[in-house]
Design a protein around this motif. Sequence first.
Motif, mmCIF file in Angstrom:
data_model
loop_
_atom_site.group_PDB
_atom_site.id
_atom_site.type_symbol
_atom_site.label_atom_id
_atom_site.label_comp_id
_atom_site.label_asym_id
_atom_site.label_seq_id
_atom_site.Cartn_x
_atom_site.Cartn_y
_atom_site.Cartn_z
ATOM 1 N N UNK A 90 3.980 5.606 -5.299
ATOM 2 C CA UNK A 90 4.031 5.472 -6.748
ATOM 3 C C UNK A 90 2.866 6.589 -7.720
ATOM 4 N N UNK A 91 1.665 6.511 -6.919
ATOM 5 C CA UNK A 91 0.735 7.529 -7.423
ATOM 6 C C UNK A 91 1.421 8.928 -6.821
ATOM 7 N N UNK A 92 1.737 9.185 -5.961
ATOM 8 C CA UNK A 92 2.118 10.526 -5.361
ATOM 9 C C UNK A 92 3.515 10.927 -6.104
ATOM 10 N N UNK A 93 4.475 10.215 -6.306
ATOM 11 C CA UNK A 93 5.727 10.398 -6.765
ATOM 12 C C UNK A 93 5.433 10.872 -8.541
ATOM 13 N N UNK A 94 4.576 9.984 -9.058
ATOM 14 C CA UNK A 94 4.289 9.964 -10.405
ATOM 15 C C UNK A 94 2.891 10.866 -10.726
ATOM 16 N N UNK A 95 2.487 11.719 -9.794
ATOM 17 C CA UNK A 95 1.104 12.420 -10.035
ATOM 18 C C UNK A 95 1.152 13.646 -11.015
ATOM 19 N N UNK A 102 -0.932 9.950 -25.864
ATOM 20 C CA UNK A 102 -0.653 10.620 -24.719
ATOM 21 C C UNK A 102 0.739 10.099 -24.143
ATOM 22 N N UNK A 103 1.973 11.040 -23.706
ATOM 23 C CA UNK A 103 3.057 10.695 -23.544
ATOM 24 C C UNK A 103 3.694 11.221 -22.278
ATOM 25 N N UNK A 104 4.454 10.819 -21.719
ATOM 26 C CA UNK A 104 5.344 11.244 -20.609
ATOM 27 C C UNK A 104 5.992 12.341 -20.756
ATOM 28 N N UNK A 105 6.399 13.394 -20.320
ATOM 29 C CA UNK A 105 7.400 14.552 -20.424
ATOM 30 C C UNK A 105 8.223 14.243 -19.137
ATOM 31 N N UNK A 106 7.905 14.471 -18.077
ATOM 32 C CA UNK A 106 8.687 14.115 -16.752
ATOM 33 C C UNK A 106 7.645 13.509 -15.899
ATOM 34 N N UNK A 107 8.173 13.363 -14.603
ATOM 35 C CA UNK A 107 7.270 12.493 -13.682
ATOM 36 C C UNK A 107 6.106 13.031 -13.343
ATOM 37 N N UNK A 108 5.768 14.338 -13.635
ATOM 38 C CA UNK A 108 4.721 15.429 -13.175
ATOM 39 C C UNK A 108 3.890 15.742 -14.366
ATOM 40 N N UNK A 109 4.287 15.498 -15.674
ATOM 41 C CA UNK A 109 3.877 16.264 -16.866
ATOM 42 C C UNK A 109 3.547 15.412 -17.857
ATOM 43 N N UNK A 110 2.449 15.258 -18.531
ATOM 44 C CA UNK A 110 2.055 14.387 -19.662
ATOM 45 C C UNK A 110 1.671 15.302 -20.706
ATOM 46 N N UNK A 111 1.899 14.768 -21.884
ATOM 47 C CA UNK A 111 1.379 15.583 -23.196
ATOM 48 C C UNK A 111 0.501 14.771 -24.041
ATOM 49 N N UNK A 165 -4.391 10.322 -13.686
ATOM 50 C CA UNK A 165 -3.458 11.264 -12.925
ATOM 51 C C UNK A 165 -2.438 10.824 -12.626
ATOM 52 N N UNK A 166 -1.943 9.630 -13.469
ATOM 53 C CA UNK A 166 -0.459 9.017 -13.267
ATOM 54 C C UNK A 166 0.150 9.270 -14.333
ATOM 55 N N UNK A 167 1.418 9.799 -14.237
ATOM 56 C CA UNK A 167 2.073 10.089 -15.588
ATOM 57 C C UNK A 167 2.659 8.674 -16.260
ATOM 58 N N UNK A 168 2.688 7.694 -15.558
ATOM 59 C CA UNK A 168 3.165 6.413 -15.992
ATOM 60 C C UNK A 168 2.268 5.638 -16.663
ATOM 61 N N UNK A 169 1.052 5.481 -16.031
ATOM 62 C CA UNK A 169 -0.106 4.750 -16.708
ATOM 63 C C UNK A 169 -1.056 5.209 -17.652
ATOM 64 N N UNK A 177 0.748 -1.097 -0.055
ATOM 65 C CA UNK A 177 -0.007 -0.038 0.077
ATOM 66 C C UNK A 177 0.903 1.365 0.149
ATOM 67 N N UNK A 178 1.873 1.168 0.948
ATOM 68 C CA UNK A 178 2.642 2.529 0.909
ATOM 69 C C UNK A 178 3.380 2.581 -0.488
ATOM 70 N N UNK A 179 3.684 1.342 -1.191
ATOM 71 C CA UNK A 179 4.452 1.444 -2.510
ATOM 72 C C UNK A 179 3.549 2.129 -3.532
ATOM 73 N N UNK A 180 2.413 1.528 -3.380
ATOM 74 C CA UNK A 180 1.249 2.215 -4.404
ATOM 75 C C UNK A 180 0.911 3.724 -4.281
ATOM 76 N N UNK A 181 0.859 3.917 -2.856
ATOM 77 C CA UNK A 181 0.618 5.446 -2.542
ATOM 78 C C UNK A 181 1.865 6.408 -2.942
#
Length: 361
Positions: free
Chosen positions: A34-39, A92-101, A67-71, A28-32
Amino acid sequence: MRTSNYRKKRINKKTWKYAGAVFGSLLAAGVIFFFAYFKVDEVDVMGSSHYSEDEVREMVLRGPLASNSVIAPLLYTKRETEGIPFVKGYVVSQVNRNTICISVKEEKPVGCIPYLDSYIYFDRNGIFIESSKERDETVPYFDGISVKHVIMDEELPIKGKTVLNTAVALATIFQKNETIPDHIEFDKNYQISLLYGDITVMLGKDEFLEDKMTRAIAILPLIEGRKGILHLESVTDTIKTITFEEEVKEKTPEELAAEWTGGYEESGEYTGTGEFDENGTYVGPKPMTELEKALAEWTGGYDEEGDYTGAGEYDEYGNYVGPAPTEESLAKEGADGENTGGEDENGETVPEEEDYTEYAE
């Protein structure tokens, strides 16, 4: 034979539960994390001209996983779309961990025509690419081009290939100069006219379109706010005649009376009732309103015996003339179809022409 005292130690249920709880907490901590880091904090949009950035985000990024830049790039990329007008697909592509295009691949319509109760959009090859109940004001609208049937992704069955070529050529000129008219019409002889507000631009045949439009674009700002026809039909490589036929309605007596500021006599002295302006130009007496004119022409009434009363309803010949005119009676006559001014005796507006040939050089 020697017997071993070693026994396999079994893990009890309590230990399993504890281990499971620890693993679940770590997961759960890992999931949280993951979603927080790649928000996703920022979404860039590229390639969209028909839809705003907010509209693109709303139609593409649906659901919590957006809301996740990886998924998001894995789930929301679509190479082909249906049901979204003018959009072929988006990536949809990932620009950085907090930005998608979101990169949008659009259909490129050059014009639209009416068909049944919809608008049919076509590309520069005349291929039917989209249908919509709503008209896109940024795409040139052609009237006078009709089709009996349409098939998606196939060329429109327009009679006469030159008509389609003309439509594409005009659309290219409009978009290049950002001067898309409200309406483009081909008449039965394929003469071309453009409507810009109250200005009609007559281009005539499909000849020297670039030259004609260059001149029209230069002249249109000069006649903005007016109403009439700009004639460029005769423009060729040798003939440059351009005229603007303005539609001017004569002012009503009420308007003339309201604008009249008094007269001047021939010497230039202001009298308030004279017939010359300060430049010595004849201006005539003060204009009368419809009511003033009607009252001036009304000579009073006569009774049935022919005696003058000034208020009766018969003239000296026994003809009914009615009571003295009033604002209400004149308004009723106007509503019944009488000409109240601003037109000639045939009810036609009065045109005036101006020469714009200098803009053809």
